[in-house]
Motif scaffolding. Structure first.
Motif, PDB file in Angstrom:
ATOM      1  N   MET A 101      45.748  26.184  38.644  1.00  0.00           N
ATOM      2  CA  MET A 101      44.452  25.687  38.501  1.00  0.00           C
ATOM      3  C   MET A 101      43.289  26.327  38.644  1.00  0.00           C
ATOM      4  SD  MET A 101      44.169  23.901  42.631  1.00  0.00           S
ATOM      5  CE  MET A 101      42.367  23.877  42.694  1.00  0.00           C
ATOM      6  N   HIS A 102      42.142  25.990  37.944  1.00  0.00           N
ATOM      7  CA  HIS A 102      40.836  26.526  37.759  1.00  0.00           C
ATOM      8  C   HIS A 102      40.214  26.079  39.113  1.00  0.00           C
ATOM      9  CE1 HIS A 102      40.151  29.428  34.794  1.00  0.00           C
ATOM     10  NE2 HIS A 102      40.957  28.832  33.899  1.00  0.00           N
ATOM     11  N   GLU A 103      39.130  26.524  39.344  1.00  0.00           N
ATOM     12  CA  GLU A 103      38.157  26.288  40.395  1.00  0.00           C
ATOM     13  C   GLU A 103      37.028  25.464  39.608  1.00  0.00           C
ATOM     14  OE1 GLU A 103      34.921  28.767  42.032  1.00  0.00           O
ATOM     15  OE2 GLU A 103      35.953  28.392  44.135  1.00  0.00           O
ATOM     16  N   GLU A 104      37.481  24.102  39.040  1.00  0.00           N
ATOM     17  CA  GLU A 104      36.461  23.390  38.420  1.00  0.00           C
ATOM     18  C   GLU A 104      36.356  22.177  39.081  1.00  0.00           C
ATOM     19  OE1 GLU A 104      35.468  24.717  34.521  1.00  0.00           O
ATOM     20  OE2 GLU A 104      35.624  22.643  33.730  1.00  0.00           O
ATOM     21  N   ALA A 105      35.342  21.344  39.175  1.00  0.00           N
ATOM     22  CA  ALA A 105      35.209  19.914  39.825  1.00  0.00           C
ATOM     23  C   ALA A 105      35.756  19.028  39.264  1.00  0.00           C
ATOM     24  CB  ALA A 105      33.526  19.717  40.105  1.00  0.00           C
ATOM     25  N   PRO A 106      36.600  18.340  39.954  1.00  0.00           N
ATOM     26  CA  PRO A 106      36.946  17.001  39.120  1.00  0.00           C
ATOM     27  C   PRO A 106      35.784  16.063  39.162  1.00  0.00           C
ATOM     28  CG  PRO A 106      37.784  17.144  41.433  1.00  0.00           C
ATOM     29  CD  PRO A 106      36.720  18.179  41.227  1.00  0.00           C
ATOM     30  N   PHE A 107      35.909  15.298  38.196  1.00  0.00           N
ATOM     31  CA  PHE A 107      34.924  14.276  37.829  1.00  0.00           C
ATOM     32  C   PHE A 107      33.575  14.502  37.348  1.00  0.00           C
ATOM     33  CE2 PHE A 107      37.946  12.563  41.033  1.00  0.00           C
ATOM     34  CZ  PHE A 107      38.612  11.517  40.030  1.00  0.00           C
ATOM     35  N   ARG A 108      32.820  15.682  38.064  1.00  0.00           N
ATOM     36  CA  ARG A 108      31.429  15.966  37.778  1.00  0.00           C
ATOM     37  C   ARG A 108      31.342  17.040  36.961  1.00  0.00           C
ATOM     38  NH1 ARG A 108      31.642  18.521  42.886  1.00  0.00           N
ATOM     39  NH2 ARG A 108      30.979  20.780  42.293  1.00  0.00           N
ATOM     40  N   GLU A 109      32.353  17.928  36.665  1.00  0.00           N
ATOM     41  CA  GLU A 109      32.332  19.047  35.860  1.00  0.00           C
ATOM     42  C   GLU A 109      31.569  20.242  36.644  1.00  0.00           C
ATOM     43  OE1 GLU A 109      31.763  18.629  31.549  1.00  0.00           O
ATOM     44  OE2 GLU A 109      33.738  18.054  31.620  1.00  0.00           O
ATOM     45  N   ARG A 163      48.785  28.047  42.105  1.00  0.00           N
ATOM     46  CA  ARG A 163      48.217  29.230  41.651  1.00  0.00           C
ATOM     47  C   ARG A 163      47.004  29.066  41.255  1.00  0.00           C
ATOM     48  NH1 ARG A 163      48.767  31.862  35.589  1.00  0.00           N
ATOM     49  NH2 ARG A 163      47.539  33.545  35.986  1.00  0.00           N
ATOM     50  N   PHE A 164      45.978  29.737  42.083  1.00  0.00           N
ATOM     51  CA  PHE A 164      44.661  29.703  42.012  1.00  0.00           C
ATOM     52  C   PHE A 164      44.399  30.659  41.086  1.00  0.00           C
ATOM     53  CE2 PHE A 164      43.693  28.383  46.719  1.00  0.00           C
ATOM     54  CZ  PHE A 164      44.034  26.965  46.447  1.00  0.00           C
ATOM     55  N   ALA A 165      43.982  30.221  39.809  1.00  0.00           N
ATOM     56  CA  ALA A 165      43.724  31.149  38.695  1.00  0.00           C
ATOM     57  C   ALA A 165      42.195  31.128  38.425  1.00  0.00           C
ATOM     58  CB  ALA A 165      44.074  30.625  37.155  1.00  0.00           C
ATOM     59  N   HIS A 166      41.638  32.160  37.834  1.00  0.00           N
ATOM     60  CA  HIS A 166      42.307  33.563  37.512  1.00  0.00           C
ATOM     61  C   HIS A 166      41.168  34.364  38.344  1.00  0.00           C
ATOM     62  CE1 HIS A 166      44.894  32.850  33.990  1.00  0.00           C
ATOM     63  NE2 HIS A 166      44.093  31.905  33.495  1.00  0.00           N
ATOM     64  N   TYR A 167      40.921  34.163  39.329  1.00  0.00           N
ATOM     65  CA  TYR A 167      39.702  34.616  40.208  1.00  0.00           C
ATOM     66  C   TYR A 167      39.943  33.987  41.731  1.00  0.00           C
ATOM     67  CZ  TYR A 167      38.385  30.390  38.348  1.00  0.00           C
ATOM     68  OH  TYR A 167      38.076  29.102  37.786  1.00  0.00           O
ATOM     69  N   PRO A 168      39.462  34.682  42.699  1.00  0.00           N
ATOM     70  CA  PRO A 168      39.401  34.148  44.031  1.00  0.00           C
ATOM     71  C   PRO A 168      38.717  32.726  44.221  1.00  0.00           C
ATOM     72  CG  PRO A 168      38.850  36.495  44.137  1.00  0.00           C
ATOM     73  CD  PRO A 168      38.862  36.108  42.637  1.00  0.00           C
TER      74      PRO A 168
END
Ligand code: GCB
Length: 592
Positions: free
Chosen positions: A309-317, A342-347
């Protein structure tokens, strides 16, 4: 001369990173003052602010005084938050933005104060009351600077110049497949500590032992003789140790503990104290090791049912940062039947990692050595080493983290191998209790139906990560069924990526690209292929949720999103989600 310097650097003799991280561990367990909220922000595409001294926060002193900027008259940006999704004009913006936050503070004797940023992408310079406190490079690691001597009793202003301009010598470099969100993307706070304080500590099971804790406490400005105590009340532990001249206390003691696992994510209250400082943490204890081709958790083989997964917000982008974001994302990970992520691609942000600890999700955490970067450049190596060190410094007490990953899909060439071997050495020096991996994609083809994972990097890793896009970028779906895989090393294998794109709700035949049916069909073929792979210890398909990417332009289908998500960015579950869920249920039911 340049060459000599590089050889010296790569030989490990003049590393900037041999110095320990300056990060204050466990900010959630400290006394803090939040500086989140509305900050005034000046968008400065030509970087005039440096020469014009925006950090002085000047205001005209008379009606004839010329000051060509004004924080007071500038609009606000919320912190934490990327700027791209807060203002439409900033969606594609790359460059400097100056942020200002005014705050009142009451200074006290014997209290030291640090300014802490959870993350800001990419290059950040921080000023307090017109004085530079420090500079930080890297978009996803936390940093703090001491502010004690500059802080005023009364009104203060904090200014940060944040620049997300991509650079050839940066980590990551010029090209990557995610949105280059800029800004102060995680919490900002003041941390208050006594004059002598606990900087960092490691309280972990000794490698390979289930009944012995070993670790260290690092003090800042210890006044010898000084003692440190480690308490785990629930386990009846109370041990005291002396701090040495290097500001450290090292320890090793027996403890009877319930082990942390996905089925039983037990966390203990751990209290570290020394002099006037006391820090509370919640720590889980487990072992993780490799035996032959297996990964063992607490001595037992475990299959990693994962998702990337990326660290991107669900629903609000936009960038995810809050506990609520983490709860939604990791809730989906759990629903899928995962025990691993897997926390991709950065902490990723600390909320995610802390929640994984509590939910019993094992974590792969990585630094953004992504695709091609400037492998021969000592500055680039220094940046990667610092990002690795600071990722580990923040999370090395989290039971959830079992793997540190050094890189993703980096091209096979000698200078890259030298670079990554150095990082493997560093990672083991910073933390001897986790496994080291990398997502590789270099294979040898003996024929159209045979592949060998042969990237020479495999030699230095504990666990092999393989990204393969059979049925999407390479080969036809039918070919997948016949594919024979080999590994150049007898080590556990994680298939760290496979997948294909489909916008939610787009339907068609199973051979029609960009449809949910095609994606589902691809998963069906892939899942039966990976089951036949040698040494398979887990998978983390690509990817949990659709995410923004400037590299994905196809109108009507991608619209600047990578659509390989099992879930859309509005939370809608695609067919392939259920396919993978069924697969994981079968594995879990079989007790693997
Ligand atoms: C990859 C990369 C990942 C991309 C993905 C894709 O191999 O590791 O960052 O987003 O492929 O969708 O092509």
């Amino acid at each position: 001369m340049k060459g000599c310097l590089l050889v010296l650097l790569l030989a490990g003799s003049v590393h900037a990173v041999t110095a320990p991280s300056t990060l204050i561990a466990n900010v959630q367990g400290r006394t803090t003052v939040s500086l989140d909220g509305a900050w005034r922000a000046i968008v400065d595409p030509f970087e005039n602010g440096k020469s014009s001294g925006f950090f002085r926060n000047e205001k005209p002193r008379s009606k004839s005084d010329r000051v060509e900027y004004s924080f007071d008259a500038s609009p606000v940006l919320n912190v934490p938050g990327d700027w791209n999704t807060q203002r439409e004009q900033l969606m594609f913006y790359e460059g400097p933005v100056w942020y200002r936050r005014e705050f009142a503070y009451h200074t006290r004797a014997n209290i030291r104060v640090f300014v802490y940023f959870g993350a800001a992408n990419y290059q950040t310079t921080v000023y307090l009351n017109g004085e530079k406190l420090g500079e930080h490079e890297g978009g996803f690691t936390a940093f703090n600077f001491e502010a004690t001597s500059v802080l005023r009793d009364g009104d203060n202003f904090l200014i940060a110049e944040v620049n997300n301009m991509r650079r050839a010598d940066a980590v990551p470099a010029l090209k990557f497949d995610w949105w280059n969100y800029g800004g102060i993307t995680r919490d900002v706070m003041l941390i208050e500590v006594p004059s002598t304080f606990i900087q960092d500590y490691s309280v972990q099971l000794e490698r390979g032992s289930q009944s012995e804790i070993s670790g260290w406490v690092r003090m800042n400005a210890a006044q010898l003789p000084q003692k440190v105590s480690v308490e785990i009340p629930e386990a009846g532990v109370r041990e005291t140790f002396n701090v040495d001249r290097e500001n450290r206390a090292r320890f090793r003691f027996a403890a009877k503990l319930e082990l942390w696992s996905p089925a039983h994510p037990k966390l203990y209250d751990v209290i570290i104290s020394s002099g006037d400082d006391t820090v509370h943490d919640q720590i889980g204890f487990r072992t993780i090791e490799v035996k032959g081709a297996k990964i063992l958790l607490n001595g037992e083989p475990i299959f990693l049912r994962g998702i990337s997964m990326h660290e991107e917000a669900p629903f609000r982008e936009g960038r995810a940062f809050s506990l609520e974001d983490a709860q939604t994302l990791l809730g989906w990970v759990k629903d899928l039947g995962c025990n691993f992520v897997r926390f991709a691609h950065y902490p990723h942000n600390e909320n995610e990692i802390r929640l994984a600890d509590r939910m019993g999700l094992m974590v792969w955490s990585e630094i953004p050595d992504y695709w091609d970067i400037d492998w021969s450049n000592p500055r680039t190596l220094e940046s990667a080493e610092a990002q690795l060190r600071d990722m580990i410094a923040r999370d090395h007490n989290r039971a959830a983290v079992i793997l540190w990953s050094l890189s993703n899909e980096t091209p096979v060439k000698p200078e890259r191998l030298t670079f990554l071997k150095q990082l493997a050495l560093d990672a083991r020096e910073f933390d001897s209790t986790r496994l080291i991996t990398s997502a590789m994609n270099h294979t040898d083809k003996a024929g159209p139906e045979s592949r060998t994972l042969s990237d020479p990097l495999g030699e230095v890793l504990d666990v092999l990560g393989l990204n393969e896009y059979m049925g999407w970028y390479e080969a036809r779906l039918e070919d997948i069924d016949k594919m024979q895989w080999k590994l150049a090393w007898d080590k556990p294998l994680i298939v760290s990526e496979f997948g294909g794109g489909a916008p939610y709700g787009r339907h068609g035949d199973a051979d029609e690209i960009w449809t949910e049916e095609f994606q589902d069909n691809l998963y069906q073929h892939q899942l039966s292929m990976v089951e036949r792979m040698p040494n398979l210890a887990g998978i983390t398909p690509w990817v949990l949720m659709d995410f923004r990417s400037p590299a994905r332009m196809l109108p009507g289908v991608q619209d600047y999103h990578n659509r390989k998500g099992l879930i859309s960015n509005r939370g809608q579950h695609k067919m392939a989600f259920y396919r993978l869920q069924t697969f994981y249920k079968k594995i879990a039911d079989a007790g693997r």
